[in-house]
Design a protein around this motif. Sequence first.
Motif, PDB file in Angstrom:
ATOM      1  N   SER A 159       1.577  20.336  -0.519  1.00  0.00           N
ATOM      2  CA  SER A 159       0.778  19.583  -1.598  1.00  0.00           C
ATOM      3  C   SER A 159      -0.523  19.582  -1.208  1.00  0.00           C
ATOM      4  N   THR A 160      -1.375  19.453  -1.959  1.00  0.00           N
ATOM      5  CA  THR A 160      -3.056  19.422  -1.910  1.00  0.00           C
ATOM      6  C   THR A 160      -3.550  18.092  -2.293  1.00  0.00           C
ATOM      7  N   LYS A 161      -2.696  17.350  -3.264  1.00  0.00           N
ATOM      8  CA  LYS A 161      -3.348  16.130  -3.829  1.00  0.00           C
ATOM      9  C   LYS A 161      -2.546  15.056  -3.359  1.00  0.00           C
ATOM     10  N   PHE A 162      -3.310  14.093  -2.744  1.00  0.00           N
ATOM     11  CA  PHE A 162      -2.630  12.744  -2.308  1.00  0.00           C
ATOM     12  C   PHE A 162      -3.289  11.650  -3.045  1.00  0.00           C
ATOM     13  N   GLU A 163      -2.472  10.714  -3.287  1.00  0.00           N
ATOM     14  CA  GLU A 163      -2.917   9.378  -3.949  1.00  0.00           C
ATOM     15  C   GLU A 163      -2.859   7.971  -2.963  1.00  0.00           C
ATOM     16  N   LEU A 164      -3.723   7.352  -2.693  1.00  0.00           N
ATOM     17  CA  LEU A 164      -3.609   5.963  -2.351  1.00  0.00           C
ATOM     18  C   LEU A 164      -3.720   4.956  -3.408  1.00  0.00           C
ATOM     19  N   VAL A 223       1.062  -1.258   0.028  1.00  0.00           N
ATOM     20  CA  VAL A 223      -0.086   0.052  -0.089  1.00  0.00           C
ATOM     21  C   VAL A 223       0.929   1.149  -0.064  1.00  0.00           C
ATOM     22  N   SER A 224       0.319   2.290  -0.814  1.00  0.00           N
ATOM     23  CA  SER A 224       1.232   3.690  -0.842  1.00  0.00           C
ATOM     24  C   SER A 224       0.289   4.723  -0.612  1.00  0.00           C
ATOM     25  N   TYR A 225       0.649   5.749  -0.096  1.00  0.00           N
ATOM     26  CA  TYR A 225      -0.207   6.909   0.112  1.00  0.00           C
ATOM     27  C   TYR A 225       0.793   8.141   0.279  1.00  0.00           C
ATOM     28  N   GLY A 226       0.645   8.811  -0.785  1.00  0.00           N
ATOM     29  CA  GLY A 226       1.599  10.087  -0.920  1.00  0.00           C
ATOM     30  C   GLY A 226       1.084  10.966  -2.070  1.00  0.00           C
ATOM     31  N   ILE A 227       2.000  11.917  -2.348  1.00  0.00           N
ATOM     32  CA  ILE A 227       1.738  12.866  -3.134  1.00  0.00           C
ATOM     33  C   ILE A 227       1.799  12.505  -4.645  1.00  0.00           C
ATOM     34  N   ASP A 228       1.477  13.302  -5.594  1.00  0.00           N
ATOM     35  CA  ASP A 228       2.046  13.002  -7.161  1.00  0.00           C
ATOM     36  C   ASP A 228       3.038  13.999  -7.361  1.00  0.00           C
ATOM     37  N   GLN A 229       4.256  13.222  -7.343  1.00  0.00           N
ATOM     38  CA  GLN A 229       5.495  13.820  -7.545  1.00  0.00           C
ATOM     39  C   GLN A 229       5.748  14.447  -9.142  1.00  0.00           C
ATOM     40  N   MET A 230       4.874  13.919 -10.070  1.00  0.00           N
ATOM     41  CA  MET A 230       5.154  14.295 -11.335  1.00  0.00           C
ATOM     42  C   MET A 230       4.493  15.647 -11.360  1.00  0.00           C
ATOM     43  N   GLU A 231       3.298  15.790 -10.816  1.00  0.00           N
ATOM     44  CA  GLU A 231       2.684  17.184 -10.767  1.00  0.00           C
ATOM     45  C   GLU A 231       3.564  18.369 -10.233  1.00  0.00           C
ATOM     46  N   HIS A 232       4.459  17.930  -9.209  1.00  0.00           N
ATOM     47  CA  HIS A 232       5.301  18.981  -8.606  1.00  0.00           C
ATOM     48  C   HIS A 232       6.273  19.278  -9.650  1.00  0.00           C
ATOM     49  N   PHE A 233       6.915  18.431 -10.427  1.00  0.00           N
ATOM     50  CA  PHE A 233       7.862  18.685 -11.483  1.00  0.00           C
ATOM     51  C   PHE A 233       7.248  19.502 -12.450  1.00  0.00           C
ATOM     52  N   ARG A 234       5.783  19.317 -12.965  1.00  0.00           N
ATOM     53  CA  ARG A 234       5.189  20.178 -13.889  1.00  0.00           C
ATOM     54  C   ARG A 234       5.243  21.523 -13.420  1.00  0.00           C
TER      55      ARG A 234
END
Length: 327
Positions: free
Chosen positions: A295-300, A261-272
């Motif tokens: 960060s405001t967007k998190f992914e599970l 399981v992972s829970y965290g930010i969208d790193q690609m969005e940060h680079f864009r």
Amino acid sequence: MLRREFLGVMGGAAATWPFAARAQQPERMRRIGVLMPSREDTQGKARLAALREGLQKLGWVEGRNIQIDYRWAPQGDQLQPAAKELVSLAPELILVQSDPATAALRRETWTIPIVFVSVGDPIGGGFIQSMARPAANATGFTNFESSIGGKWLELLKEVAPGVKRALVILQTETPANAAFLRAAEAAAPTLQVTLTAPSVHNATEIEAAVNAFAAEPSGGLVVMPHPVTASNRDVIIGLAAQHRLPAVYPFRFFAQSGGLVSYGIDQMEHFRRAGDYINRILKGEKPGDLPTQASTKFELAVNLKTAKALGIDLPPALLGRADEVIE
């Protein structure tokens, strides 16, 4: 043709020549640097593609009007020399990923603008004075607030309620990791979990820590975000499978690589999004005037294949709110 008309034609042509000449002049080449953990890592390549995408939307095309000098330093002794070498090239700006790499750059320069991404604690790390007004030569994008450490531990208990012991895989010398650990320690008594948190720096130390921890039952893993854990994710995921340990990870690519399981930010969005700050700084704005953004967007993400291999039935509520279910 009358002399007066001829002179008029010649005068008009002469007037247009400077404009035509200027139109044919090549664009000024701007120069920036990039300091990242790994060149060969597929995630590193994807992040750079996202950065180029963000820059291109704003008119910056590598090789046409912007030159990018890359330096790669996974961790440890390679990091400071890479930062020093990049600064010696005198770029107009440097993009950097991670707390350790940003700290290395700050030891080399307080004048070259820095845009950081995937930094956990920019204030605690001494990179900025405040989120709203960095007031220095650095700004950028943070990945997690410190409270996320408790949320990762809660997620581990949700996935595997029988867990009574958790090994936290992190590097305590990094201020952000230390803050995440404090949040996990604060949540541990309520969750009835005992934590073990040795500081690790390489695959050998990770393997030793997990093997020693797995000697006792009812254990699980919480993996903190750090270049050490990211670059050794296959080692960690393999050890978790070998010892049948449920584990929670900080980014989606861990689950895509076989993590539970992972829970965290969208790193690609940060680079864009970093492309916007690079554009604004190249056009004259100061990094200290650009607010550091959280960060405001998190992914599970959950990996059903791994859950099945571990004999874990993931809760329906968890599956229902997952952004990605890997089968």
